[in-house]
Design a protein around this motif. Structure first.
Motif, short mmCIF file in Angstrom:
data_model
loop_
_atom_site.label_atom_id
_atom_site.label_comp_id
_atom_site.label_asym_id
_atom_site.label_seq_id
_atom_site.Cartn_x
_atom_site.Cartn_y
_atom_site.Cartn_z
N GLN A 292 -6.29 -7.76 -0.84
CA GLN A 292 -4.94 -6.85 -0.58
C GLN A 292 -3.83 -7.60 -0.41
OE1 GLN A 292 -5.72 -4.28 2.79
NE2 GLN A 292 -7.78 -3.49 2.11
N VAL B 169 -7.30 0.23 -3.30
CA VAL B 169 -7.01 -0.99 -2.74
C VAL B 169 -7.35 -1.15 -1.39
CG1 VAL B 169 -4.75 -2.27 -2.38
CG2 VAL B 169 -5.09 -1.22 -4.67
N ALA B 170 -7.13 -0.12 -0.50
CA ALA B 170 -7.33 -0.06 0.80
C ALA B 170 -8.93 -0.30 1.21
CB ALA B 170 -6.65 1.38 1.55
N ARG C 296 -3.87 3.66 -3.72
CA ARG C 296 -3.77 3.28 -2.20
C ARG C 296 -5.13 3.38 -1.82
NH1 ARG C 296 -0.48 7.08 -0.27
NH2 ARG C 296 1.30 6.02 -1.15
N LEU D 28 0.80 -1.27 0.05
CA LEU D 28 0.08 -0.13 0.05
C LEU D 28 0.93 1.28 0.10
CD1 LEU D 28 -2.88 -0.93 2.53
CD2 LEU D 28 -2.93 -0.74 -0.04
#
Length: 71
Positions: free
Chosen positions: A29, A21-22, A18, A10
């Protein structure tokens, strides 16, 4: 430096990536982080870049992993 591969992955992403995806599931992840680790370990060009700039090598590997996901 984070020692958790997901956190390291990340951190290597652009702020926009970021955030995206987070927001996803932890399993996704972890899968992306594992692919990122493989990319870092398996590419000689990244090995060379890592000698000059580890952060740049990690960012390039993260870009490649997300690019493969988009294909």
């Amino acid at each position: 430096m984070p020692n958790d591969s997901v956190a390291r992955f990340l951190a290597a992403l652009t702020p926009e990536d970021r955030e995206s995806v987070a927001a996803g599931p932890r399993e996704e992840q972890e899968r992306l982080a594992a692919a990122w680790e493989e990319e870092l370990e398996g590419d000689d060009e990244l090995d060379t870049l890592d000698e000059v700039s580890p952060a740049a090598a990690e960012a390039e590997a993260a870009r490649r992993v997300l690019g493969k996901e988009a294909d």
